[in-house]
Motif scaffolding. Structure first.
Motif, mmCIF file in Angstrom:
data_model
loop_
_atom_site.group_PDB
_atom_site.id
_atom_site.type_symbol
_atom_site.label_atom_id
_atom_site.label_comp_id
_atom_site.label_asym_id
_atom_site.label_seq_id
_atom_site.Cartn_x
_atom_site.Cartn_y
_atom_site.Cartn_z
ATOM 1 N N ALA A 55 0.820 -1.216 0.000
ATOM 2 C CA ALA A 55 0.000 0.000 0.000
ATOM 3 C C ALA A 55 0.855 1.268 0.000
ATOM 4 C CB ALA A 55 -0.943 -0.001 1.204
ATOM 5 N N VAL A 56 1.984 1.237 0.702
ATOM 6 C CA VAL A 56 2.791 2.465 0.864
ATOM 7 C C VAL A 56 4.063 2.415 0.007
ATOM 8 C CG1 VAL A 56 1.905 2.752 3.210
ATOM 9 C CG2 VAL A 56 4.118 1.619 2.871
ATOM 10 N N ASP A 57 4.147 1.410 -0.841
ATOM 11 C CA ASP A 57 5.371 1.179 -1.618
ATOM 12 C C ASP A 57 5.826 2.440 -2.364
ATOM 13 O OD1 ASP A 57 7.446 -0.442 -2.781
ATOM 14 O OD2 ASP A 57 6.300 -0.349 -4.649
ATOM 15 N N GLY A 58 7.053 2.834 -2.118
ATOM 16 C CA GLY A 58 7.634 3.979 -2.832
ATOM 17 C C GLY A 58 7.249 5.329 -2.260
ATOM 18 N N TRP A 59 6.419 5.347 -1.247
ATOM 19 C CA TRP A 59 5.999 6.617 -0.660
ATOM 20 C C TRP A 59 6.969 7.033 0.445
ATOM 21 C CZ3 TRP A 59 -0.113 6.039 -0.166
ATOM 22 C CH2 TRP A 59 -0.662 6.076 -1.450
ATOM 23 N N PRO A 60 7.075 8.335 0.693
ATOM 24 C CA PRO A 60 8.062 8.826 1.674
ATOM 25 C C PRO A 60 7.791 8.303 3.088
ATOM 26 C CG PRO A 60 7.202 10.626 0.331
ATOM 27 C CD PRO A 60 6.365 9.443 0.031
ATOM 28 N N PRO A 61 8.831 8.325 3.925
ATOM 29 C CA PRO A 61 8.733 7.751 5.277
ATOM 30 C C PRO A 61 8.024 8.663 6.272
ATOM 31 C CG PRO A 61 10.918 8.634 4.942
ATOM 32 C CD PRO A 61 10.189 8.844 3.644
ATOM 33 N N THR A 62 6.839 9.125 5.919
ATOM 34 C CA THR A 62 6.060 9.947 6.857
ATOM 35 C C THR A 62 5.338 9.018 7.827
ATOM 36 O OG1 THR A 62 4.032 9.823 5.584
ATOM 37 C CG2 THR A 62 5.578 11.562 4.973
ATOM 38 N N PRO A 63 4.758 9.586 8.876
ATOM 39 C CA PRO A 63 3.873 8.770 9.708
ATOM 40 C C PRO A 63 2.690 8.278 8.868
ATOM 41 C CG PRO A 63 4.367 10.863 10.777
ATOM 42 C CD PRO A 63 4.878 10.959 9.373
ATOM 43 N N VAL A 64 2.087 7.183 9.332
ATOM 44 C CA VAL A 64 0.919 6.597 8.665
ATOM 45 C C VAL A 64 -0.202 6.508 9.683
ATOM 46 C CG1 VAL A 64 0.037 4.625 7.353
ATOM 47 C CG2 VAL A 64 2.494 5.201 7.241
ATOM 48 N N ILE A 65 -1.400 6.913 9.265
ATOM 49 C CA ILE A 65 -2.557 6.786 10.154
ATOM 50 C C ILE A 65 -3.605 5.933 9.454
ATOM 51 C CG2 ILE A 65 -3.540 8.984 9.345
ATOM 52 C CD1 ILE A 65 -4.652 9.366 12.232
ATOM 53 N N ALA A 66 -4.255 5.065 10.205
ATOM 54 C CA ALA A 66 -5.200 4.125 9.605
ATOM 55 C C ALA A 66 -6.461 4.031 10.443
ATOM 56 C CB ALA A 66 -4.571 2.742 9.495
ATOM 57 N N CYS A 67 -7.589 3.812 9.761
ATOM 58 C CA CYS A 67 -8.840 3.574 10.465
ATOM 59 C C CYS A 67 -9.500 2.328 9.890
ATOM 60 C CB CYS A 67 -9.779 4.770 10.337
ATOM 61 S SG CYS A 67 -10.386 5.046 8.659
ATOM 62 N N GLY A 68 -10.497 1.821 10.583
ATOM 63 C CA GLY A 68 -11.272 0.687 10.070
ATOM 64 C C GLY A 68 -10.948 -0.611 10.783
ATOM 65 N N MET A 69 -11.310 -1.697 10.139
ATOM 66 C CA MET A 69 -11.224 -3.015 10.763
ATOM 67 C C MET A 69 -9.785 -3.444 11.046
ATOM 68 S SD MET A 69 -14.282 -3.718 11.391
ATOM 69 C CE MET A 69 -14.337 -5.450 11.846
ATOM 70 N N VAL A 70 -8.822 -2.709 10.506
ATOM 71 C CA VAL A 70 -7.420 -2.993 10.824
ATOM 72 C C VAL A 70 -7.179 -2.921 12.332
ATOM 73 C CG1 VAL A 70 -6.664 -0.581 10.537
ATOM 74 C CG2 VAL A 70 -5.040 -2.468 10.163
ATOM 75 N N GLY A 71 -8.030 -2.166 13.041
ATOM 76 C CA GLY A 71 -7.885 -2.034 14.488
ATOM 77 C C GLY A 71 -8.821 -2.935 15.275
ATOM 78 N N SER A 72 -9.481 -3.881 14.589
ATOM 79 C CA SER A 72 -10.426 -4.761 15.279
ATOM 80 C C SER A 72 -9.702 -5.951 15.900
ATOM 81 C CB SER A 72 -11.483 -5.264 14.302
ATOM 82 O OG SER A 72 -10.895 -6.173 13.402
ATOM 83 N N ARG A 73 -10.451 -6.761 16.596
ATOM 84 C CA ARG A 73 -9.881 -7.949 17.250
ATOM 85 C C ARG A 73 -9.230 -8.875 16.223
ATOM 86 N NH1 ARG A 73 -13.844 -10.579 21.564
ATOM 87 N NH2 ARG A 73 -13.878 -8.371 22.135
ATOM 88 N N ASN A 74 -9.807 -8.925 15.028
ATOM 89 C CA ASN A 74 -9.224 -9.746 13.967
ATOM 90 C C ASN A 74 -8.331 -8.922 13.043
ATOM 91 O OD1 ASN A 74 -10.722 -12.012 14.887
ATOM 92 N ND2 ASN A 74 -12.523 -11.190 13.805
ATOM 93 N N GLY A 75 -7.988 -7.705 13.468
ATOM 94 C CA GLY A 75 -7.158 -6.831 12.651
ATOM 95 C C GLY A 75 -5.685 -7.016 12.956
ATOM 96 N N TRP A 76 -4.907 -6.007 12.584
ATOM 97 C CA TRP A 76 -3.454 -6.092 12.794
ATOM 98 C C TRP A 76 -3.154 -6.038 14.293
ATOM 99 C CZ3 TRP A 76 0.308 -2.880 9.240
ATOM 100 C CH2 TRP A 76 1.601 -3.412 9.363
ATOM 101 N N ARG A 77 -3.739 -5.064 14.937
ATOM 102 C CA ARG A 77 -3.649 -4.961 16.378
ATOM 103 C C ARG A 77 -4.938 -4.313 16.858
ATOM 104 N NH1 ARG A 77 1.612 -3.127 19.139
ATOM 105 N NH2 ARG A 77 2.403 -4.502 17.508
ATOM 106 N N GLU A 78 -5.458 -4.777 17.990
ATOM 107 C CA GLU A 78 -6.750 -4.271 18.448
ATOM 108 C C GLU A 78 -6.587 -2.896 19.097
ATOM 109 O OE1 GLU A 78 -8.962 -6.907 20.958
ATOM 110 O OE2 GLU A 78 -10.726 -5.593 20.983
ATOM 111 N N ALA A 79 -7.323 -1.938 18.554
ATOM 112 C CA ALA A 79 -7.386 -0.609 19.160
ATOM 113 C C ALA A 79 -8.734 -0.552 19.878
ATOM 114 C CB ALA A 79 -7.310 0.472 18.077
#
Lengths: 307, 307
Positions: free
Chosen positions: A51-75
């Motif tokens: 998703a971020v391939d070739g883009w500069p090393p800025t911070p990344v912010i994400a929303c959605g199911m990526v933060g769910s119990r079955n996501g990358w890490r639970e928020a």
């Protein structure tokens, strides 16, 4: 153009990536099929790297199911009432294998039902940032697989409710007797309207007591097999409005905001007319706008960005 | 024992064959997996030949989806109000490849909704034959994939309505987010009851506005993953009663008849209590009893049979 932030709208079925400039403008957008429920073999890390391939090393912010119990890490969910400031203060930080800093926006939870959402809180943050005056005392519909009805009071999300309209339509049309053995659907606005009216007329009994009509009207020759999809869509979207009015969520002649896919918004607007409700369509890219605003509030941006 | 009649209860998923004696008693019963939607390669003829294999060359009477548009031959619906006599006078006759005479019972159609049923009209004919006094002015529930609510007045079927409760449960539990990634369910009467109460408390908004609770309560740890099935079952069966009361189909403290599978009847009886309704369970084999009665009225039986 200078990149100030990378923003990810990472849901169950899709990952949208935005490269944002110093005023939050979208410089580049990517859509990948790597929803949380459909990851590549390389998992979250692989999907993220792509998703971020070739883009500069800025911070990344994400929303959605990526933060769910079955996501990358639970928020963990924040309970409503919740402000945009509270969301920004609760970002979950994660260091990726690439060494990037990823901040995940928590979802919101309404303890009174209970009910939950993830991703929509960020779209609402985007709406609030763009049109604070219009949105800070408003009701918002976010239609989709799981439609969300959200009440904003004093600029905070105060209540939320889920209607599984989109998923139910898919299940009934693809897998139930209602959609069995039908030819490919064609657009039939009249059938859609008839479905909405039937939902309205179902009164306190509700649309589940009428849903079999999608089959019997077709057997009777009153509904073309190619129009069953639009009729069923009308029944289910109509039910959303019927139930919202019956529950006192809104009242006839009210104006609500709606955020979503163009075709779906048009469908909801047409259904709303039947219930004497008016839906104001929001401008696009609300998720990117919300992610930008949350990143600003959380001071994730480089000092030269114009927050 | 002398065989007087062969009776087939031939639905979408199963074919039940009965060899009946001269007083209509079941001498032998067979269950085959050859529902109308699951035929063997040899089609209707092959399924039929297997069902009656080795049985005497008596007339055969059949009810259910075998008479539908996608059945062996379409037996057009009779409109309600319809008596058992009218059903018996409208049997569709078919000569099979074996040279047997097969009589198919038509389904019933309620033109006021419209709504339809096939097979249940025969179960009701069986109930009416067995207990005419108790049933001739009654309301009857036939729960299942498609639950039927049937009003009998003056001994005739006067109205009918379908609730897709069983199919909806299956779709939501097997294919929606509500049942996703859950362990095998265990029985939880308390969760079932909680679902029924939630349906009742949903009031005029109806249960679709609450159905997402099957997920959020589980996420909250308030509902065990193994209990989601019973909770969802309670929500959907409860909705059937809530909607029936809201539509004025029945009133608190009423007694209704119920015909169906033992476990399902028990479930409906428990849900009905929550709505202050009483369900009287009918004796078994109502389809065979109805087919026998219709065959008697249609004079299909040999002269020595005791009608």
């Amino acid at each position: 153009m200078t990149t100030a932030l990378i923003a990810l709208d990472w849901g169950s079925t899709q990952l949208r990536a935005y490269r944002l400039g110093v005023r939050g403008e979208v410089l580049e957008a990517r859509a990948l099929p790597w929803g949380v429920a459909h990851l590549p073999d390389t998992g979250f890390e692989g999907a993220f790297a792509e998703a971020v391939d070739g883009w500069p090393p800025t911070p990344v912010i994400a929303c959605g199911m990526v933060g769910s119990r079955n996501g990358w890490r639970e928020a963990p969910y924040l309970d409503v009432p919740a402000s945009t400031d509270a969301l920004a203060a609760s970002l979950l930080r994660l260091s990726t294998a690439q060494g990037r800093q990823l901040y995940i926006v928590p979802g919101l939870r309404d303890p009174a039902r209970p009910d939950v959402m993830r991703g929509e809180e960020t779209q609402i943050a985007g709406l609030l940032a763009r049109e604070p005056g219009a949105v800070r005392e408003s009701d918002i519909i976010l239609p989709g697989t799981h439609s969300k009805w959200v009440r904003v009071r004093h600029g905070k999300v105060a209540r939320l409710a889920t209607a599984m309209t989109g998923e139910l339509f898919h299940l009934l049309y693809q897998h139930s007797v209602l959609g069995a053995s039908l030819p490919a659907p064609t657009t039939d606005e009249q059938a859609f309207r008839q479905g909405v009216l039937t939902a309205r007329e179902s009164g306190a009994a509700g649309v589940l007591s009428r849903i079999f009509l999608a089959r019997t009207l077709m057997l009777d020759g009153e509904l073309a097999p190619t129009s069953v999809a639009d009729y069923l869509s009308g029944l289910l979207i109509g039910e959303e409005f019927r139930a919202a009015l019956a529950a006192g969520w809104t009242k006839p002649q009210a104006t609500l905001h709606i955020v979503g896919d163009e075709a779906l918004v048009t469908r909801y607007q047409r259904a709303a007319e039947t219930f004497d409700l008016h839906l104001l369509k929001a401008a696009g890219d609300t998720a990117a706008a919300g992610l930008w605003h949350l990143a600003c509030l959380a001071s994730l941006l480089p000092s030269h960005a114009m927050t």
